[in-house]
Design a protein around this motif. Structure first.
Motif, PDB file in Angstrom:
ATOM      1  N   ALA A 196       0.821  -1.223   0.000  1.00 39.86           N
ATOM      2  CA  ALA A 196       0.000   0.000   0.000  1.00 39.86           C
ATOM      3  C   ALA A 196       0.848   1.263   0.000  1.00 39.86           C
ATOM      4  O   ALA A 196       0.504   2.245  -0.669  1.00 39.86           O
ATOM      5  CB  ALA A 196      -0.940   0.003   1.206  1.00 39.86           C
ATOM      6  N   GLN A 199       1.960   1.986  -3.520  1.00 37.83           N
ATOM      7  CA  GLN A 199       0.928   2.311  -4.500  1.00 37.83           C
ATOM      8  C   GLN A 199       0.103   3.551  -4.156  1.00 37.83           C
ATOM      9  O   GLN A 199      -0.729   3.978  -4.943  1.00 37.83           O
ATOM     10  CB  GLN A 199       0.013   1.092  -4.682  1.00 37.83           C
ATOM     11  CG  GLN A 199       0.753  -0.107  -5.241  1.00 37.83           C
ATOM     12  CD  GLN A 199      -0.122  -1.328  -5.426  1.00 37.83           C
ATOM     13  OE1 GLN A 199      -1.268  -1.336  -5.010  1.00 37.83           O
ATOM     14  NE2 GLN A 199       0.414  -2.348  -6.061  1.00 37.83           N
ATOM     15  N   ASN A 200       0.352   4.122  -2.994  1.00 36.06           N
ATOM     16  CA  ASN A 200      -0.396   5.308  -2.577  1.00 36.06           C
ATOM     17  C   ASN A 200       0.569   6.433  -2.198  1.00 36.06           C
ATOM     18  O   ASN A 200       1.756   6.208  -1.982  1.00 36.06           O
ATOM     19  CB  ASN A 200      -1.307   4.970  -1.393  1.00 36.06           C
ATOM     20  CG  ASN A 200      -2.372   3.954  -1.754  1.00 36.06           C
ATOM     21  OD1 ASN A 200      -3.364   4.272  -2.381  1.00 36.06           O
ATOM     22  ND2 ASN A 200      -2.151   2.693  -1.380  1.00 36.06           N
ATOM     23  N   ASP A 201       0.026   7.629  -2.110  1.00 34.42           N
ATOM     24  CA  ASP A 201       0.840   8.796  -1.796  1.00 34.42           C
ATOM     25  C   ASP A 201       1.048   8.898  -0.285  1.00 34.42           C
ATOM     26  O   ASP A 201       0.490   9.772   0.387  1.00 34.42           O
ATOM     27  CB  ASP A 201       0.183  10.063  -2.349  1.00 34.42           C
ATOM     28  CG  ASP A 201       1.065  11.284  -2.147  1.00 34.42           C
ATOM     29  OD1 ASP A 201       2.299  11.114  -2.065  1.00 34.42           O
ATOM     30  OD2 ASP A 201       0.515  12.397  -2.063  1.00 34.42           O
ATOM     31  N   ILE A 202       1.830   7.982   0.241  1.00 34.70           N
ATOM     32  CA  ILE A 202       2.135   7.966   1.674  1.00 34.70           C
ATOM     33  C   ILE A 202       3.586   8.404   1.842  1.00 34.70           C
ATOM     34  O   ILE A 202       4.509   7.700   1.425  1.00 34.70           O
ATOM     35  CB  ILE A 202       1.893   6.562   2.268  1.00 34.70           C
ATOM     36  CG1 ILE A 202       0.407   6.198   2.150  1.00 34.70           C
ATOM     37  CG2 ILE A 202       2.354   6.505   3.726  1.00 34.70           C
ATOM     38  CD1 ILE A 202       0.081   4.757   2.467  1.00 34.70           C
TER      39      ILE A 202
END
Length: 217
Positions: A196, A199-202
């Protein structure tokens, strides 16, 4: 479509991570780096039998988009001090340096609760030292997972961890504020969070157990 590099695919977190990467349509190839070949029959998986004493021989293999590093050991499995240091400190930092030179975009590392490069305990100190070196490499995406007690079906049963997990599960409702990070967490949850964050803007780099749970909730 992307290529994932996975170190530690036979471990508690790594096993779940491999299964999830196989199901993930964002990846068309998963390179797993192993000492002995596992019985895996999936067209997405490329098994690379690895000499971890000579990682430079695998520089061309360590190419891809996202590197997931889950290798770890215990004093029981690696009673020799030099071998223990090699697994916990030398291997992860050498893999990280190679991936950086090969322009791998992301490095996702399973560290430990309370990792600290100045700790008197070797396990916590080595994890902390690796964390500091990873930060200095300036990967476009870096995530350091610091799970607490890991829940899952281990091949090797550890009595102290079984007792610890049982006690902390009972105490979980009382673990609030800064104590949230010591709540037990399932190994599968950690694996899901590792994908995650890629694949995410973290942007958060250090992820404690409570942060990991939030990502996957």
């Amino acid at each position: 479509m992307k290529t994932a590099l996975l170190f530690g695919s036979s471990g508690l977190v790594g096993g779940h991570l491999l299964n999830q990467l196989i199901k993930d349509d964002n990846y068309n190839k998963i390179k797993i780096f192993v000492r002995s070949e596992p019985e895996i029959n999936d067209p997405k998986v490329e098994i690379i039998k690895t000499d971890f004493n000579n990682l430079q021989n695998h520089k061309e293999d360590i190419r891809g988009d996202d590197c997931f590093f889950c290798i770890g050991t215990t004093k029981k499995n690696s009673p020799d001090k030099d071998e223990y240091r090699r697994v916990e400190l030398d291997i992860p930092r050498e893999v990280a340096k190679i991936t950086k030179l090969n322009l791998v975009n992301s490095f996702i590392f399973v560290s430990a609760l309370y990792a600290n490069p100045k700790s008197s305990g070797e396990y916590i100190r080595f994890k902390g030292q690796v964390e500091e070196e990873l930060k200095e490499l300036n990967f476009p995406k870096l995530a350091i997972m610091r799970p607490s007690f890991l829940i899952g079906n281990r091949k090797e049963k550890r009595a102290s961890e079984i007792i610890g997990i049982f006690v902390f599960k009972l105490l979980s409702p009382l673990l609030l504020g800064p104590l949230k990070k010591i709540k037990p967490i399932h190994s599968e949850t950690v694996a899901r969070a590792m994908i995650a964050v890629v694949q995410n803007d973290i942007q958060q780099i250090i992820l404690e157990s409570n942060d990991i749970s939030k990502i996957t909730s």
